[in-house]
Enzyme design. Structure first.
Site, PDB file in Angstrom:
ATOM      1  N   ASP A  33      70.046  46.754 149.836  1.00  0.00           N
ATOM      2  CA  ASP A  33      70.199  46.988 151.269  1.00  0.00           C
ATOM      3  C   ASP A  33      69.013  47.771 151.844  1.00  0.00           C
ATOM      4  OD1 ASP A  33      71.436  46.855 153.692  1.00  0.00           O
ATOM      5  OD2 ASP A  33      72.961  48.370 153.257  1.00  0.00           O
ATOM      6  N   ARG A  37      65.748  47.946 157.961  1.00  0.00           N
ATOM      7  CA  ARG A  37      65.412  49.303 158.428  1.00  0.00           C
ATOM      8  C   ARG A  37      64.050  49.736 157.906  1.00  0.00           C
ATOM      9  NH1 ARG A  37      70.937  51.709 156.500  1.00  0.00           N
ATOM     10  NH2 ARG A  37      71.048  49.595 155.647  1.00  0.00           N
ATOM     11  N   HIS A  50      62.236  41.731 153.932  1.00  0.00           N
ATOM     12  CA  HIS A  50      62.782  40.875 152.875  1.00  0.00           C
ATOM     13  C   HIS A  50      61.670  40.470 151.888  1.00  0.00           C
ATOM     14  CE1 HIS A  50      66.477  40.954 154.965  1.00  0.00           C
ATOM     15  NE2 HIS A  50      66.113  40.162 155.960  1.00  0.00           N
ATOM     16  N   THR A  79      78.080  35.548 152.500  1.00  0.00           N
ATOM     17  CA  THR A  79      78.687  34.518 153.355  1.00  0.00           C
ATOM     18  C   THR A  79      78.662  34.965 154.830  1.00  0.00           C
ATOM     19  OG1 THR A  79      80.815  35.514 152.705  1.00  0.00           O
ATOM     20  CG2 THR A  79      80.248  33.437 151.664  1.00  0.00           C
ATOM     21  N   GLU A  80      78.466  36.260 155.051  1.00  0.00           N
ATOM     22  CA  GLU A  80      78.416  36.778 156.428  1.00  0.00           C
ATOM     23  C   GLU A  80      76.994  36.740 157.001  1.00  0.00           C
ATOM     24  OE1 GLU A  80      80.296  38.469 153.954  1.00  0.00           O
ATOM     25  OE2 GLU A  80      81.981  37.373 154.833  1.00  0.00           O
ATOM     26  N   ASN A  81      75.991  36.581 156.123  1.00  0.00           N
ATOM     27  CA  ASN A  81      74.607  36.660 156.598  1.00  0.00           C
ATOM     28  C   ASN A  81      74.194  35.501 157.506  1.00  0.00           C
ATOM     29  OD1 ASN A  81      73.273  38.293 153.609  1.00  0.00           O
ATOM     30  ND2 ASN A  81      73.958  39.178 155.529  1.00  0.00           N
ATOM     31  N   TRP A  82      75.024  34.444 157.571  1.00  0.00           N
ATOM     32  CA  TRP A  82      74.708  33.331 158.492  1.00  0.00           C
ATOM     33  C   TRP A  82      74.732  33.800 159.948  1.00  0.00           C
ATOM     34  CZ3 TRP A  82      72.777  29.219 156.144  1.00  0.00           C
ATOM     35  CH2 TRP A  82      73.213  28.887 154.871  1.00  0.00           C
ATOM     36  N   ARG A 198      73.790  50.580 145.073  1.00  0.00           N
ATOM     37  CA  ARG A 198      73.527  50.171 146.452  1.00  0.00           C
ATOM     38  C   ARG A 198      72.450  51.069 147.031  1.00  0.00           C
ATOM     39  NH1 ARG A 198      77.381  47.719 151.062  1.00  0.00           N
ATOM     40  NH2 ARG A 198      75.732  47.441 152.601  1.00  0.00           N
ATOM     41  N   GLU A 217      81.327  51.506 137.839  1.00  0.00           N
ATOM     42  CA  GLU A 217      80.892  52.777 138.407  1.00  0.00           C
ATOM     43  C   GLU A 217      79.980  52.460 139.594  1.00  0.00           C
ATOM     44  OE1 GLU A 217      81.668  55.937 137.267  1.00  0.00           O
ATOM     45  OE2 GLU A 217      83.078  54.887 135.969  1.00  0.00           O
TER      46      GLU A 217
HETATM   47  C1  FPP Z   1      69.980  43.632 153.094  1.00  0.00           C
HETATM   48  O1  FPP Z   1      69.079  44.325 153.896  1.00  0.00           O
HETATM   49  C2  FPP Z   1      69.271  42.583 152.404  1.00  0.00           C
HETATM   50  C3  FPP Z   1      69.551  41.262 152.519  1.00  0.00           C
HETATM   51  C4  FPP Z   1      70.628  40.713 153.340  1.00  0.00           C
HETATM   52  C5  FPP Z   1      68.741  40.271 151.804  1.00  0.00           C
HETATM   53  C6  FPP Z   1      68.260  40.697 150.477  1.00  0.00           C
HETATM   54  C7  FPP Z   1      67.298  39.705 150.038  1.00  0.00           C
HETATM   55  C8  FPP Z   1      66.163  39.962 149.353  1.00  0.00           C
HETATM   56  C9  FPP Z   1      65.728  41.284 148.862  1.00  0.00           C
HETATM   57  C10 FPP Z   1      65.322  38.822 149.011  1.00  0.00           C
HETATM   58  C11 FPP Z   1      65.919  38.188 147.827  1.00  0.00           C
HETATM   59  C12 FPP Z   1      65.137  37.086 147.447  1.00  0.00           C
HETATM   60  C13 FPP Z   1      65.299  36.420 146.316  1.00  0.00           C
HETATM   61  C14 FPP Z   1      64.269  35.494 145.973  1.00  0.00           C
HETATM   62  C15 FPP Z   1      66.458  36.557 145.421  1.00  0.00           C
HETATM   63  P1  FPP Z   1      69.277  44.281 155.470  1.00  0.00           P
HETATM   64  O2  FPP Z   1      68.430  43.188 155.992  1.00  0.00           O
HETATM   65  O3  FPP Z   1      70.720  44.181 155.788  1.00  0.00           O
HETATM   66  O4  FPP Z   1      68.689  45.654 155.880  1.00  0.00           O
HETATM   67  P2  FPP Z   1      69.209  46.579 157.057  1.00  0.00           P
HETATM   68  O5  FPP Z   1      70.611  47.007 156.688  1.00  0.00           O
HETATM   69  O6  FPP Z   1      68.234  47.721 157.034  1.00  0.00           O
HETATM   70  O7  FPP Z   1      69.150  45.773 158.307  1.00  0.00           O
END
Ligand code: FPP
Length: 250
Positions: A33, A37, A50, A79-82, A198, A217
């Site tokens: 996560d 930010r 990313h 599934t919520e990221n869409w 996390r 844990e």
């Molecule tokens: C959460 O951060 C992160 C994600 C939803 C995507 C995580 C994906 C990657 C690190 C790339 C993975 C790639 C491969 C190839 C497996 P956020 O965007 O929710 O951050 P925020 O809470 O600060 O907005």
């Protein structure tokens, strides 16, 4: 193997040989996560967060493998990221393809066994094929099991498992055990999750591995994923080793 790691705030080398191998988590799951930010803090677009997150992932996979962890699962797309803006979703999906194209050979050489969990029917046929080809190529590798959760939700996974079970005419419902049910989950064959990490300060499970992490844990850090260091990963592993796990007993 002696591996000195510099990183985090203390800038002192740490040695992975002093980790108690008897107390290693078999399966570590990571909620990566804070990419957005982190990017905002750098004056960059969320997508740059990313892309930076992929670099962290490569470092942590290598380290987990070096330490001798059996399985690493990462939450790459829920599934919520869409619900995110289309450009961000498209960028994330293109990162998966790019990652597979660029990293597959090295992972294969290191005997990594890659696996995708989640409802992949939500993805393009091209991406589904790339995922299936990567899994096929590495299926007999004996190294770390590296699972990428993509279009994944714990409830969705359990519901899909229940549907598979309902259609399985060989299943004996009355005598069904938890171990039997696990055969229908996406993660079948992986050890139970021992440790969930996390980043970026939240202390939620966010629908990640609900079944598998039942006795895991939990360890969190305020560091956003792109800045997450090897030192912190080792800190989490050492803290895990020091915890007293009772699994409901006394
Ligand atoms: C959460 O951060 C992160 C994600 C939803 C995507 C995580 C994906 C990657 C690190 C790339 C993975 C790639 C491969 C190839 C497996 P956020 O965007 O929710 O951050 P925020 O809470 O600060 O907005």
């Amino acid at each position: 193997m002696l591996r000195k790691i510099f990183g985090g705030s203390k800038k002192q080398p740490i040695d992975i040989d002093d980790i108690d191998k008897e107390k290693l988590p078999r399966h570590v799951a990571v909620i990566m996560d804070g990419n957005g930010r982190w990017a905002k803090g750098q004056g960059l677009l969320r997508t740059a967060g990313h892309a930076a997150g992929v670099k962290t992932l490569k470092r942590i996979l290598r380290l987990a493998d070096d330490i001798g962890i059996e399985a690493l699962t990462v939450y790459a797309f829920s599934t919520e990221n869409w619900k995110r803006p289309k450009e961000e979703v498209d960028f994330l999906l293109s990162l998966f393809s790019e990652y597979l194209a660029k990293e597959l050979a090295e992972m294969h050489e290191k005997k990594v066994r890659i696996k995708f969990i989640g409802d992949r029917t939500g993805f393009s046929e091209k991406l589904q094929n790339e995922m299936a080809n990567a899994e096929e190529l590495m299926k007999n590798n004996g190294g770390i099991l590296f699972t990428i959760a993509a279009n994944y939700g714990g409830r969705d996974e359990i519901l899909r498992a229940a549907k598979l079970l309902a259609k399985d005419t060989d299943a004996n419902i009355d005598s069904l055990t938890e171990a039997d049910f696990e055969k229908y989950l996406d993660t079948f064959g992986a050890p139970p999750v021992d440790l969930v990490i996390r980043t970026s300060g939240e202390m939620r499970l966010s629908n990640f591995l609900l079944w598998q992490a039942a006795y895991a844990e939990f360890w969190y850090t305020n560091t956003p994923w792109p800045d997450f260091s090897e030192r912190e990963f080792i800190e989490a592993i050492k803290e895990f080793a020091a915890r007293n796990r009772r699994f409901g007993g006394v």
